[in-house]
Scaffold this active site. Structure first.
Site, PDB file in Angstrom:
ATOM      1  CB  SER A  53      63.397  14.273 -58.938  1.00 31.70           C
ATOM      2  OG  SER A  53      62.899  13.968 -60.221  1.00 31.70           O
ATOM      3  CG  ASP A 109      58.099  20.726 -61.197  1.00 26.31           C
ATOM      4  OD1 ASP A 109      57.729  19.807 -61.946  1.00 26.31           O
ATOM      5  OD2 ASP A 109      59.080  20.618 -60.435  1.00 26.31           O
ATOM      6  CG  HIS A 167      59.359  16.772 -60.452  1.00 20.14           C
ATOM      7  ND1 HIS A 167      60.044  17.970 -60.616  1.00 20.14           N
ATOM      8  CD2 HIS A 167      60.288  15.793 -60.537  1.00 20.14           C
ATOM      9  CE1 HIS A 167      61.330  17.717 -60.786  1.00 20.14           C
ATOM     10  NE2 HIS A 167      61.504  16.403 -60.753  1.00 20.14           N
TER      11      HIS A 167
END
Length: 375
Positions: free
Chosen positions: A38, A341, A344
Site C-alpha cells: 500500500s 489513517d 499510512h
C-alpha cells in the site's frame, strides 16, 4: 538528529519542493516499474473486489491532490508519485488495469495494497488470517511483469533498451508479512524467524529482474513502524522505558531495523555479484524517523503521532472506527499530520521523505543525477 545544514534546507525546501519536482530535471529514465504494497499501490486495489480494512477506496481517501479516492492509501500522492514527478514521468497506472490493454510506454505499477513478500500459503500454514490481497505477493507481481514484458518490448534488443533506461522500485514490501502475525499472536520471537525468508524473497526478485535486464533498482527498507499509531495503540503500555524520546516503541523499531540491516547485507552481496547494476537502498526508516523526532521542522507541530483521519483514542486511532467509515471525519489540514489513517502516511509526509531520498542522505549509494539535464 539532522545536521544544521540539512535542518536549514528543510525550512525552505517544503515551500519550493513542488517547483523542484516540476522543473528540475528530465531524461534519466524512460519509465518506472514498481512493486510493493500500500505504500506504492496507485490503483490496483480498485480491481480487487473484496474491500480492505481500512478501505482506501472510500472518501476521504485522495482528498488532498486528486480530490477523490483513487486506490492510493493516503490523502494524496505517494512517494512513487513524487519520484515520477521529479523525473517528469506520468503517474504510474496500475497493472490490473492493463490486463485488457492500454498504454504502458512510461511504466506500470504492480504494487497491491495489503500484499506480502511471502506467498499466501505461508500464512495459511501457520493459521494466520490474511487479506485477499495476499494473493498478490511479490512473486505474483513479478510474474505479472514477466507476462506483460512482451507488450513492453518485442525483441531482445528493444527489451534491453527499455529495461536499461527504466527505474525499478522493489518495495517497500514486508510490512504486511509481519503485520498480519503481529495483530494475531503474542509470540514475538517467532516473528524474527520470518525476516530471513522475507528478505530472501525480495533479493531473489531483484536477482530475477537483473537477469531480465534491469539495471537501476531502488529498494526501500521498512518504515519505523514502532512510531505507527495503529501499533502504538495496540501495544500501548504504561512502562515509559518501552518508548524512545520521540514516543516510538523501541522494541518494535528494533525489529524493523533488523529487517533493514539484513536487507542491506543481502543487497551488498548482490552489488558484488552484479557490479554493472545500480542497486540503491532507500532508507525509509530514517527518512521517516526524522518526522517523528523533529516534527516542528516539518510543520507537524503536535501532530507527529495523531491520526488525521481516525475515530478517537490517544492517537486518534480506533480499530472499530477506521478512516473511510461514514462516522469518521478527517482533519481539516492533512499537511499538518504525519499519519493519515493510523497505518499510512499523509501526502505531506511522503513529500518530505521523497525530498530526503532524492536530495538528502537517505539512499545507499546516493542517487546520481549525472544523467539529468536541466531546463
Amino acid at each position: 538528529m539532522a545536521s544544521p545544514v540539512w535542518s536549514l534546507q528543510q525550512q525552505w525546501l517544503f515551500i519550493v519542493l513542488p517547483l523542484v519536482f516540476t522543473t528540475a530535471a528530465t531524461s534519466c529514465y524512460s519509465s518506472i516499474f514498481s512493486f510493493g504494497d500500500s505504500l506504492t499501490d496507485t490503483g490496483n486495489l480498485y480491481f480487487i473486489s473484496q474491500p480492505q480494512s481500512p478501505d482506501c477506496l472510500l472518501p476521504p481517501y485522495g482528498k488532498t491532490h486528486f480530490h477523490h479516492p483513487n486506490g492510493r492509501c493516503s490523502d494524496g500522492r505517494l512517494i512513487v508519485d513524487f519520484i515520477a514527478e521529479f523525473f517528469r514521468l506520468p503517474y504510474l497506472k496500475p497493472y490490473l488495469g492493463f490486463i485488457n490493454g492500454g498504454n504502458i510506454e512510461h511504466g506500470v505499477n504492480f504494487a497491491v495494497a495489503g500484499a506480502t513478500a511471502l506467498d499466501r500459503s505461508f500464512f495459511e500454514e501457520k493459521e494466520f488470517v490474511v487479506e485477499v490481497t495476499a494473493n498478490y505477493s511479490l512473486i505474483v507481481q513479478l510474474d505479472g511483469f514477466k507476462e506483460l514484458l512482451p507488450s513492453i518490448c518485442n525483441s531482445t534488443s528493444s527489451c534491453k533498451g527499455v529495461l536499461h533506461s527504466s527505474l525499478f522500485i522493489v518495495g517497500e514490501i514486508g510490512g504486511n508479512d509481519y503485520g498480519f502475525p503481529l495483530f494475531q499472536t503474542s509470540v514475538f520471537g517467532d516473528l524474527i524467524t520470518y525476516v530471513p525468508r522475507v528478505v530472501s524473497v525480495i533479493t531473489s526478485s531483484i536477482r530475477e529482474l537483473i537477469n531480465l535486464g534491469a539495471v537501476t533498482i531502488l529498494v526501500p527498507g521498512s518504515l519505523p513502524l514502532g512510531c505507527n499509531p495503529a501499533y502504538l495503540t495496540m501495544f500501548a503500555t504504561k512502562d515509559e522505558e518501552e518508548y524512545d524520546q520521540a514516543g516510538c516503541l523501541k522494541w518494535l523499531n528494533k525489529f524493523f531495523e533488523y529487517h533493514n540491516e539484513l536487507l542491506q547485507t543481502e543487497l551488498h552481496k548482490l552489488r558484488v555479484l552484479y557490479p554493472f547494476t545500480n542497486i540503491i537502498y532507500a532508507d525509509y526508516f530514517n527518512a521517516a524517523l526524522q518526522l517523528y523526532k523533529s516534527p516542528e521542522q516539518y510543520g507537524f507541530d503536535g501532530n507527529a503521532f495523531k491520526v488525521c483521519c481516525g475515530g478517537g483514542g490517544p492517537y486518534n486511532y480506533n480499530d472499530s472506527a477506521l478512516c473511510g467509515n461514514s462516522e469518521v471525519i478527517a482533519c481539516d489540514d492533512p499537511s499538518k499530520y504525519v499519519s493519515w489513517d493510523g497505518y499510512h502516511l499523509t501526502e505531506a509526509a511522503h513529500r518530505w521523505m521523497t525530498e530526503a531520498l532524492l536530495e538528502g542522505p537517505y539512499t545507499i549509494p546516493k542517487f546520481s543525477f549525472s544523467c539529468l539535464s536541466s531546463e
